[in-house]
Design a protein around this motif. Sequence first.
Motif, PDB file in Angstrom:
ATOM      1  N   VAL A 103      17.903  21.729  15.895  1.00  0.00           N
ATOM      2  CA  VAL A 103      16.480  22.677  16.397  1.00  0.00           C
ATOM      3  C   VAL A 103      16.580  23.741  15.971  1.00  0.00           C
ATOM      4  N   VAL A 104      15.283  24.091  15.294  1.00  0.00           N
ATOM      5  CA  VAL A 104      15.237  25.452  14.392  1.00  0.00           C
ATOM      6  C   VAL A 104      13.852  25.925  14.904  1.00  0.00           C
ATOM      7  N   GLY A 105      13.604  27.247  14.613  1.00  0.00           N
ATOM      8  CA  GLY A 105      12.150  27.737  15.020  1.00  0.00           C
ATOM      9  C   GLY A 105      12.332  28.566  16.193  1.00  0.00           C
ATOM     10  N   GLY A 106      11.028  29.111  16.534  1.00  0.00           N
ATOM     11  CA  GLY A 106      11.036  30.118  17.628  1.00  0.00           C
ATOM     12  C   GLY A 106      11.090  29.163  18.696  1.00  0.00           C
ATOM     13  N   LEU A 124      17.138  22.415  24.433  1.00  0.00           N
ATOM     14  CA  LEU A 124      18.224  21.357  23.857  1.00  0.00           C
ATOM     15  C   LEU A 124      18.765  20.573  24.617  1.00  0.00           C
ATOM     16  N   GLU A 125      19.030  20.927  26.071  1.00  0.00           N
ATOM     17  CA  GLU A 125      19.548  19.961  27.084  1.00  0.00           C
ATOM     18  C   GLU A 125      18.602  18.788  27.061  1.00  0.00           C
ATOM     19  N   LEU A 126      17.162  18.797  27.132  1.00  0.00           N
ATOM     20  CA  LEU A 126      16.160  17.894  27.302  1.00  0.00           C
ATOM     21  C   LEU A 126      16.284  17.017  26.019  1.00  0.00           C
ATOM     22  N   LEU A 127      16.529  17.626  24.997  1.00  0.00           N
ATOM     23  CA  LEU A 127      16.700  16.797  23.918  1.00  0.00           C
ATOM     24  C   LEU A 127      17.809  15.841  23.789  1.00  0.00           C
ATOM     25  N   GLN A 128      19.151  16.647  24.158  1.00  0.00           N
ATOM     26  CA  GLN A 128      20.170  16.006  24.358  1.00  0.00           C
ATOM     27  C   GLN A 128      20.121  14.687  25.253  1.00  0.00           C
ATOM     28  N   GLU A 129      19.451  14.991  26.465  1.00  0.00           N
ATOM     29  CA  GLU A 129      19.324  14.038  27.482  1.00  0.00           C
ATOM     30  C   GLU A 129      18.553  12.639  26.974  1.00  0.00           C
ATOM     31  N   ARG A 130      17.321  13.022  25.961  1.00  0.00           N
ATOM     32  CA  ARG A 130      16.620  11.830  25.846  1.00  0.00           C
ATOM     33  C   ARG A 130      16.713  11.233  24.322  1.00  0.00           C
ATOM     34  N   LEU A 131      17.392  11.976  23.686  1.00  0.00           N
ATOM     35  CA  LEU A 131      17.641  11.386  22.322  1.00  0.00           C
ATOM     36  C   LEU A 131      18.689  10.623  22.369  1.00  0.00           C
ATOM     37  N   PRO A 132      19.036   9.424  21.284  1.00  0.00           N
ATOM     38  CA  PRO A 132      20.094   8.832  21.171  1.00  0.00           C
ATOM     39  C   PRO A 132      21.256   9.290  20.277  1.00  0.00           C
ATOM     40  N   VAL A 133      20.695  10.431  19.691  1.00  0.00           N
ATOM     41  CA  VAL A 133      21.918  10.920  18.754  1.00  0.00           C
ATOM     42  C   VAL A 133      22.237  12.638  19.116  1.00  0.00           C
ATOM     43  N   PRO A 134      23.436  13.167  18.937  1.00  0.00           N
ATOM     44  CA  PRO A 134      23.700  14.520  19.034  1.00  0.00           C
ATOM     45  C   PRO A 134      22.392  15.453  18.632  1.00  0.00           C
ATOM     46  N   VAL A 135      22.436  16.463  19.413  1.00  0.00           N
ATOM     47  CA  VAL A 135      21.464  17.623  19.098  1.00  0.00           C
ATOM     48  C   VAL A 135      22.250  18.951  19.344  1.00  0.00           C
ATOM     49  N   ASP A 136      21.802  19.854  18.281  1.00  0.00           N
ATOM     50  CA  ASP A 136      22.474  21.162  18.150  1.00  0.00           C
ATOM     51  C   ASP A 136      21.567  22.145  17.434  1.00  0.00           C
ATOM     52  N   ARG A 137      21.520  23.510  17.812  1.00  0.00           N
ATOM     53  CA  ARG A 137      20.604  24.456  17.320  1.00  0.00           C
ATOM     54  C   ARG A 137      21.044  24.925  15.648  1.00  0.00           C
ATOM     55  N   GLY A 138      20.002  24.592  15.024  1.00  0.00           N
ATOM     56  CA  GLY A 138      20.287  25.069  13.416  1.00  0.00           C
ATOM     57  C   GLY A 138      20.272  26.702  13.332  1.00  0.00           C
ATOM     58  N   ARG A 139      21.246  27.120  12.497  1.00  0.00           N
ATOM     59  CA  ARG A 139      21.114  28.280  12.060  1.00  0.00           C
ATOM     60  C   ARG A 139      20.687  28.631  10.613  1.00  0.00           C
ATOM     61  N   LEU A 140      19.577  28.526  10.194  1.00  0.00           N
ATOM     62  CA  LEU A 140      19.076  28.554   8.871  1.00  0.00           C
ATOM     63  C   LEU A 140      19.374  29.910   8.142  1.00  0.00           C
ATOM     64  N   PHE A 141      19.553  31.011   8.738  1.00  0.00           N
ATOM     65  CA  PHE A 141      19.719  32.225   8.085  1.00  0.00           C
ATOM     66  C   PHE A 141      21.208  32.764   7.830  1.00  0.00           C
ATOM     67  N   GLU A 142      21.881  31.730   8.392  1.00  0.00           N
ATOM     68  CA  GLU A 142      23.435  32.079   8.219  1.00  0.00           C
ATOM     69  C   GLU A 142      24.064  31.692   7.093  1.00  0.00           C
ATOM     70  N   ARG A 143      25.002  32.529   6.227  1.00  0.00           N
ATOM     71  CA  ARG A 143      25.468  32.042   5.130  1.00  0.00           C
ATOM     72  C   ARG A 143      26.632  31.137   5.627  1.00  0.00           C
ATOM     73  N   GLU A 144      27.058  31.078   6.698  1.00  0.00           N
ATOM     74  CA  GLU A 144      28.224  30.381   7.088  1.00  0.00           C
ATOM     75  C   GLU A 144      27.568  29.254   7.953  1.00  0.00           C
ATOM     76  N   VAL A 145      28.189  28.071   7.524  1.00  0.00           N
ATOM     77  CA  VAL A 145      27.500  26.845   8.064  1.00  0.00           C
ATOM     78  C   VAL A 145      29.029  26.046   8.783  1.00  0.00           C
ATOM     79  N   ARG A 146      28.562  25.483   9.766  1.00  0.00           N
ATOM     80  CA  ARG A 146      29.864  24.501  10.333  1.00  0.00           C
ATOM     81  C   ARG A 146      29.921  23.498   9.466  1.00  0.00           C
ATOM     82  N   ASP A 147      31.014  22.857   9.028  1.00  0.00           N
ATOM     83  CA  ASP A 147      31.320  21.915   8.295  1.00  0.00           C
ATOM     84  C   ASP A 147      30.719  20.440   8.884  1.00  0.00           C
ATOM     85  N   ARG A 148      31.138  20.247  10.089  1.00  0.00           N
ATOM     86  CA  ARG A 148      30.743  18.851  10.527  1.00  0.00           C
ATOM     87  C   ARG A 148      29.222  18.761  11.206  1.00  0.00           C
ATOM     88  N   ALA A 149      28.803  20.249  11.522  1.00  0.00           N
ATOM     89  CA  ALA A 149      27.540  20.375  12.003  1.00  0.00           C
ATOM     90  C   ALA A 149      26.641  20.008  10.919  1.00  0.00           C
TER      91      ALA A 149
END
Length: 358
Positions: free
Chosen positions: A85-88, A96-121
């Motif tokens: 999930v990205v954007g304002g 995020l909790e609502l998305l995690q509750e109703r979607l059948p896949v994991p949900v996490d906040r995206g960080r598009l402006f960071e050079r450092e990216v979590r490998d598994r995310a």
Amino acid sequence: MLPSGGRDITLALASGLGVDDDVAERLKRGDLVQVDGEGATPLPEAAEIRGLALRRAESFVDEVRSSLEFYRAQMPDAQIEGVLVVGGGSRLDGLLELLQERLPVPVDRGRLFEREVRDRAVCGGIDRGRGRAVGRGRARDPQPEARVSLVNLLPPELRERQAVRRTTSLVVAGGLAALALIGILYLFQVLRLSQVRSDLEAQQSTNARLVSQIASLREFAALQAELAAKEALIDVIFVNEVSWSSALLDVSRVIPDASYLTNLTGQIEATVAGEVVAEPTGGTPETLVGNMTFAGIANQTETIATWITRLEEVQGWVNAWVNSAEEDAPGSRIYTFSNGLDLTQEAVTERGQGVVAP
């Protein structure tokens, strides 16, 4: 592409709280907002703002879930390992909790402006049990964009398939309409052909009945032909017919009292064309059809002259003549005579003249 997003939540807050869109956008992100000026409407509690925003966000979450389910149905071999999930709008508290509750896949906040990216995310390897990314190493990825999986919820292939399906549906509908029209025309022609066959059978039945009647009337046709032949024969037989009974009656009327007949002979001869006698009283030549001859005894020659004169008075009797007149004894004044006359068409009966009685 979804028809709704964070802008819809902003508008819902602005409408529900009675504030400007800018203030509603800041409230949605959780920023502190200072209300200045006299008579300004105080802002509600954060919990009320959060509830109002999440109620509007529920429809957005449901659309996301429907899109994912549609994608899985269309692409059964594809796997969706997580949602970023990205954007304002992603800063909305509780989203995020609502998305995690109703979607059948994991949900996490995206960080598009960071050079450092979590490998598994980035790779989609999210700890599904804990709902957050694992592996916090700060290894620098030389090409992080190459490792991010982008999911197109409505691929071009699906649009093409939908277009092909619509075209196919239109073609099938047109074909079915054409088949229905052909079926109606065929049914109409079958009914018309059936009516024609029925009329033909009725006419054939009528013709057969008429042929049978004609066959039964053939004997009457033969009788009619025989009757016509006999009528023609009768016409020949009775041509120039003379009524001899009427002739005897006329003789009895004109013979003088001082005479009597000892012989009377009548003869009908074939009409000879051009055979005429001296003009009768009417002055018109007439065709002779026969003659009559007489033999008798008369007292004095004046009686014979009266007899000859009276014969000319009968209609159809002409050219009276005397063959001989001999006195039986000298001075007896009793004469034996013979004479004759010709018969014309006026002496012929109506049947002999070809006149049909009414």
